[in-house]
Design an enzyme around this catalytic site. Sequence first.
Site, PDB file in Angstrom:
ATOM      1  N   ASP A  30       0.839  -1.199   0.000  1.00  0.00           N
ATOM      2  CA  ASP A  30       0.000   0.000   0.000  1.00  0.00           C
ATOM      3  C   ASP A  30       0.880   1.259   0.000  1.00  0.00           C
ATOM      4  O   ASP A  30       1.996   1.225  -0.529  1.00  0.00           O
ATOM      5  CB  ASP A  30      -0.919  -0.062   1.241  1.00  0.00           C
ATOM      6  N   HIS A  51      -3.699   5.820   3.364  1.00  0.00           N
ATOM      7  CA  HIS A  51      -4.441   4.620   2.985  1.00  0.00           C
ATOM      8  C   HIS A  51      -3.839   3.363   3.606  1.00  0.00           C
ATOM      9  O   HIS A  51      -4.554   2.517   4.154  1.00  0.00           O
ATOM     10  CB  HIS A  51      -4.433   4.555   1.456  1.00  0.00           C
ATOM     11  N   SER A  60     -11.349  -1.010  -0.877  1.00  0.00           N
ATOM     12  CA  SER A  60     -10.081  -0.987  -0.143  1.00  0.00           C
ATOM     13  C   SER A  60     -10.266  -1.376   1.309  1.00  0.00           C
ATOM     14  O   SER A  60      -9.359  -1.913   1.937  1.00  0.00           O
ATOM     15  CB  SER A  60      -9.481   0.425  -0.150  1.00  0.00           C
TER      16      SER A  60
END
Length: 586
Positions: free
Chosen positions: A160, A220, A392
């Site tokens: 990520d 994220h 996600s």
Amino acid sequence: MTMHSSIHSRARGLVALLALSPLIAFGASDTDRIIVRYRDQAAARKTTAGARVASRRVTDAAHQRGLNASPLRTDGRGAQVWAVDRKMTYEEALALTKQIAAADPEVEYAEPDLIMRPTLVPNDPYYPFQPDLHPITPGINAPAAWDRTSGTGVVVAVADTGYRPHADLAANLLGGYDFVSLWPFGASVFPNDGDGRDSDARDPGDWCVSDPNHQTSSWHGTHVAGTIGAVTNNGVGVAGIAHGARILPVRVLGMCGGYSSDIADGISWAAGLPISGVPNNVTPARVINLSLGGPGSCLYTYANAISAARSKGAVVVVSAGNSNGDAANAMPANCPGVVAVASVNASGTRSSFSNYGPTVALAAPGETILSTYNTGTTTPVGDAYAYSSGTSMSAPHVAGVAALMLSANPSLAVDAVTSLLRSSSRAFPGDCTGCGIGLVDAGAAVNAAIAYGAANRIDESTFFVQQLYFDVLRRKPDSGGLAFYMGLLNACNGNPACLASTRVNIALGLFQSQESQALYPDLNPATSPNYNDAFVTRIYQCFLQRNFDPDGGVTWYSYLNGTNDYAGVMTAFITSPEYRKRFGNP
Ligand SMILES: [Ca+2]
Ligand SMILES: [Ca+2]
Ligand SMILES: [Ca+2]
């Protein structure tokens, strides 16, 4: 390749929350006690001799199962509590009590005296605001799994944007690695940490001025990592699903996305494969989470990296994508061998943004998911918690559950994990067409993982037929279909030659069925311009969960063109060591 829609998350908001009182829940387990109650007017028991006969029926039933039973006391409802001299499984205790009830018409009820334990309900103050983890659908039922395991001993890679050393996350993080390359000439992706690949996988921020939809830093990787492995039961912040596991942060996304070449290297390295110029990963991951993607057919780069990672024993979990379209067009969700995860909302219906279709394996919550975050809009500032939505957020729910399963049963092969994730999933409470086989259930998945044991269950007829439905038709078997195929196999009466040929016939029948042709139109011989080519391509994808290698593809294509021996090819595939290895030792 630039991946402009690379991060599968959407709206978010920082939160300040108040603590609520913790939930209380219980889970059932084994026992060495049973309860027997006689009807109030039980005539026979009113005499000493009658009572002795009734007691003898209980001890005899126990003896038949190799147990010694002795009466302990009368409970508050006038029932007798009996002890037996060893622990029984729930199923064993149930069978014993049913036998006792059946043997004596004066028994009102007989049942296992099941041991209840407080299900771990973490004291993290924001846990009440994580309905995605709670037992009530569409929550993933994490507390039931936490009775058995918290993920200890398993490494989960999060490929990520890197991580922030958040106070509610840092203790569960490994060092990881930063795979974002720095190019000496023009590039569309920037590492933003002043160098190329390096051993510092921290997230320096990924704000992207050139992309109007992605201006501020997403944090994220920190959010995804928190869902899987936030520090839990520490009286702080949120709970993580596999909070006993270690998170391996693999930084593959920089400013404005990440190149597939970097992402694929991150996948390979995470699984323990060597990458030139990078120190070997001494803590290989058994689960790799990819909450990223972009449009297009699966690149060879991804297919090869994922296939190699699977061979090393890693389960690869991918977000289905947020285009409200067919996940067959979203990469790497459409790559062979991955577990593609769709998103459901709080009602258990498909999130409006979620991709769907037969590519999707199963679904998990993906709306307003609370996890670890940072307050910075560009560079990092301070720890925070935030709600995010997107596939996600769904994928790490499944990755976390896979880690719990592997912790509970470390011998599970890659596709034993994916098979049990499917078979243990819950029905959708709402309309979730195209969301895969069901809704992930952590408690049921962990129980299934423990029950799987160390055997290779592809030899068992029920598992074999169910797996054919998963691999070929991408759904659970309907009861009629399952009964039909089980009838064919049972008619073999254990004869090995009969079983072998019947297995091939069933596999070929499903592979060439109209339902299969509806999923893979190139498998329709009436319309396919090159049926044998499609047959070879699809048999590799369905039965080995990978694309054909050039040698194997040519070999089988030539063989089919010379012989049209489809049953022979199917025999070779479902008896191959590679097929068997998917479910355990070959
Ligand atoms: Ca760097
Ligand atoms: Ca770095
Ligand atoms: Ca916490």
